[in-house]
Design an enzyme around this catalytic site. Structure first.
Site, PDB file in Angstrom:
ATOM      1  N   GLU A 276       0.833  -1.214   0.000  1.00 61.37           N
ATOM      2  CA  GLU A 276       0.000   0.000   0.000  1.00 61.37           C
ATOM      3  C   GLU A 276       0.865   1.260   0.000  1.00 61.37           C
ATOM      4  OE1 GLU A 276      -2.128  -0.500   3.661  1.00 61.37           O
ATOM      5  OE2 GLU A 276      -3.366  -2.134   2.902  1.00 61.37           O
ATOM      6  N   PRO A 277       1.707   1.449  -1.007  1.00 63.81           N
ATOM      7  CA  PRO A 277       2.563   2.640  -0.997  1.00 63.81           C
ATOM      8  C   PRO A 277       1.766   3.898  -1.341  1.00 63.81           C
ATOM      9  CG  PRO A 277       2.793   1.512  -3.091  1.00 63.81           C
ATOM     10  CD  PRO A 277       1.858   0.669  -2.249  1.00 63.81           C
ATOM     11  N   GLY A 278       2.029   4.974  -0.622  1.00 66.00           N
ATOM     12  CA  GLY A 278       1.384   6.249  -0.931  1.00 66.00           C
ATOM     13  C   GLY A 278       2.442   7.280  -1.288  1.00 66.00           C
ATOM     14  N   TYR A 319       3.459  18.776  11.521  1.00 67.04           N
ATOM     15  CA  TYR A 319       4.482  17.801  11.933  1.00 67.04           C
ATOM     16  C   TYR A 319       5.861  18.443  12.156  1.00 67.04           C
ATOM     17  CZ  TYR A 319       0.993  14.836   9.563  1.00 67.04           C
ATOM     18  OH  TYR A 319      -0.156  14.246   9.133  1.00 67.04           O
ATOM     19  N   CYS A 344      -3.852  33.843   9.994  1.00 70.79           N
ATOM     20  CA  CYS A 344      -3.620  34.547  11.254  1.00 70.79           C
ATOM     21  C   CYS A 344      -3.213  33.596  12.378  1.00 70.79           C
ATOM     22  CB  CYS A 344      -4.869  35.317  11.637  1.00 70.79           C
ATOM     23  SG  CYS A 344      -5.344  36.400  10.299  1.00 70.79           S
TER      24      CYS A 344
HETATM   25  N1  LLP Z   1      -1.632   1.893   4.435  1.00 72.51           N
HETATM   26  C1  LLP Z   1      -2.196   2.333   5.577  1.00 72.51           C
HETATM   27  C2  LLP Z   1      -3.067   1.430   6.345  1.00 72.51           C
HETATM   28  C3  LLP Z   1      -1.919   3.636   6.036  1.00 72.51           C
HETATM   29  O1  LLP Z   1      -2.456   4.060   7.160  1.00 72.51           O
HETATM   30  C4  LLP Z   1      -1.073   4.482   5.265  1.00 72.51           C
HETATM   31  C5  LLP Z   1      -0.789   5.838   5.694  1.00 72.51           C
HETATM   32  C6  LLP Z   1      -0.535   3.984   4.075  1.00 72.51           C
HETATM   33  C7  LLP Z   1      -0.824   2.678   3.697  1.00 72.51           C
HETATM   34  C8  LLP Z   1       0.354   4.783   3.193  1.00 72.51           C
HETATM   35  O2  LLP Z   1       1.544   5.155   3.837  1.00 72.51           O
HETATM   36  P1  LLP Z   1       2.715   5.854   3.002  1.00 72.51           P
HETATM   37  O3  LLP Z   1       3.260   4.844   2.022  1.00 72.51           O
HETATM   38  O4  LLP Z   1       2.137   7.042   2.302  1.00 72.51           O
HETATM   39  O5  LLP Z   1       3.695   6.243   4.033  1.00 72.51           O
HETATM   40  N2  LLP Z   1      -0.327  12.861   6.769  1.00 72.51           N
HETATM   41  C9  LLP Z   1       0.934  12.240   7.093  1.00 72.51           C
HETATM   42  C10 LLP Z   1       1.004  10.803   6.682  1.00 72.51           C
HETATM   43  C11 LLP Z   1      -0.109   9.945   7.228  1.00 72.51           C
HETATM   44  C12 LLP Z   1      -0.035   8.501   6.780  1.00 72.51           C
HETATM   45  C13 LLP Z   1      -1.237   7.752   7.198  1.00 72.51           C
HETATM   46  N3  LLP Z   1      -1.288   6.385   6.752  1.00 72.51           N
HETATM   47  C14 LLP Z   1       2.061  13.065   6.491  1.00 72.51           C
HETATM   48  O6  LLP Z   1       1.778  14.090   5.860  1.00 72.51           O
HETATM   49  O7  LLP Z   1       3.230  12.725   6.641  1.00 72.51           O
END
Ligand code: LLP
Length: 423
Positions: A276-278, A319, A344
């Site tokens: 599940e890469p984001g 963060y 503000c």
């Molecule tokens: N799978 C699950 C179950 C997750 O909770 C997440 C991210 C991902 C996959 C994807 O993770 P990634 O590959 O993107 O690291 N808003 C925060 C990041 C929150 C991530 C939440 N979960 C930021 O801006 O750093």
């Protein structure tokens, strides 16, 4: 690696000048490079090439823009969704249901029903209560829900406490010791089909060791479930691999190193793996372009005030993290400035005492590495309309989400009937 570079002294997204885009659509705006999206999607796939048919499910929360999703769908990516809204977006982008995983710690019954009706690949169950609810919803729909149990392996990882999800005391997943009993319970249920296990320990992870430890625990668990007579056909290893934000810091582990580690740990598991890469896919593929409204000196500091603010990109203030800031047409020389937005709040700050090329009112700047958790976390705080999004491909560009108009922002609201008569 990304596709934002200077050409003839002006920052471009692929073959499109950011000055041209700013003229055409105004500022601020998010800009995504298709070439970077595609490249990262392929690099990650290549890194996992030694695995047998893994499911690559892009974490929609990182960037839910439908054109971004459609770009990844064409690369064969599925989607990891955490709400019905994200599921609808994935389907609208042409991602087939059999490539969609529904994650999330608090799915409503309506969401569970929508996921079952859509016929998605798998629901990752995060608690006993959810298992019970899903069993009831599946029974009412006369179907069998394909489920994985999300395991909490009690391992900390992630770039920030707010995004570390693998420790026992967080809200995520089922404590690993309780999984066998829950799995057995699901296996006995006529409307639940336990197909595997899932884990995700955090985001912006820059050290493979905790991931490796979590995957090893998952392997041990799979062996135990099998010994207890269960079929375990799938394992979802989540997302979380970190990306470079600050050029001064060492590069995080490459997808190739991650892939080699995964191959080593999971050899012999005999499951279909999902990922599940984001951030890894979209982070470097996007920037936020803003214009300098004014500069000012105060308290011994130089402030650069942008027309973008914390409501458009909240990561620095939420963060305390670093985003590189570059002039779109850099001038020679250097200045040290604190870069802020017009909201503000003192926290509405993108960088403190940052060395930059000299900036003046009217200049354009790019906040780099804003493709993940950028536009998607934006709000209309201070009644600032949501920022538009542009997708570039070679010399082509398209406004894939127009700027929200003030009229649209106000039209969302209704006057309470008792306030309609003017005093
Ligand atoms: N799978 C699950 C179950 C997750 O909770 C997440 C991210 C991902 C996959 C994807 O993770 P990634 O590959 O993107 O690291 N808003 C925060 C990041 C929150 C991530 C939440 N979960 C930021 O801006 O750093």
């Amino acid at each position: 690696m990304h596709h934002f570079a200077l050409r003839d002294g002006v920052l471009h997204a692929e073959d499109v000048s950011l000055e041209t885009l700013a003229e055409a659509i105004g500022t601020p705006f998010y800009c995504y490079a298709s070439a970077t999206l595609v490249r990262h999607a392929r690099v990650f796939r290549e890194a996992l090439a030694c695995l047998d048919d893994p499911l690559l499910a892009f974490a929609v929360k990182a960037n839910p823009n439908i054109s971004v999703l459609a770009t990844l769908a064409r690369e064969g990516y599925g989607a990891d969704v955490v709400s019905e809204g994200e599921m609808r977006r994935a389907l609208a982008a042409g991602i087939p249901p059999e490539r969609i995983i529904f994650s999330g710690v608090g799915k409503t019954r309506a969401e569970l029903a929508a996921a079952l009706a859509a016929g998605i690949y798998q629901l990752n169950v995060e608690s006993e209560a959810e298992l019970v609810a899903l069993g009831e919803v599946a029974a009412a729909l006369r179907t069998r829900a394909p489920i994985a149990i999300r395991v909490n392996p009690d391992i900390a990882a992630g770039g920030h406490a707010k995004i570390a999800t693998g420790k026992a005391e967080t809200k995520f997943g089922v404590p690993i010791a309780e999984v066998p009993e829950l799995y057995a319970r699901a296996a006995r249920h006529p409307h639940l089909a336990p197909v595997g296990v899932a884990v995700h320990i955090g985001s912006q992870v820059t050290d493979l060791a905790p991931m490796e430890a979590a995957f090893e625990r998952l392997g041990t668990l799979i062996a135990r479930l099998r010994r207890e007579g269960h079929a375990v056909a799938r394992a979802d290893l989540g997302g979380g691999l970190g990306i470079p934000y600050d050029p001064a810091l060492p590069e995080p582990p490459s997808p190739a190193r991650y892939g080699a580690m995964v191959a080593r740990i999971t050899a012999g598991w005999g499951v279909r793996l999902a990922f599940e890469p984001g951030r890894l896919i979209v982070g470097n593929a996007g920037i936020l372009v803003a214009r300098v409204i004014a500069t000012k000196r105060a308290g011994g500091r130089t402030f650069v005030i942008l027309d973008a603010a914390m409501n458009d990109l909240i990561r620095p203030t939420l963060y305390g993290v670093f985003h590189d800031i570059r002039a779109v047409r850099p001038r020679p020389g250097q200045m040290v400035a604190t870069v802020v937005g017009p909201v503000c709040e003192t926290g509405d700050q993108f960088a403190e005492d940052r060395p930059l090329t000299p900036l003046e009112a009217g200049d354009l700047v790019a906040l780099m590495t804003a493709g993940a958790y950028g536009a998607t976390m934006a709000s209309t705080y201070n009644s600032r309309p949501l920022v538009p999004e542009v997708l570039v491909s070679g010399a082509d560009w398209a406004l894939v989400r127009p700027r929200q108009t003030l009229a649209a922002l106000l039209a969302q609201e209704r006057l309470a009937p008792w306030l309609e008569e003017r005093p």
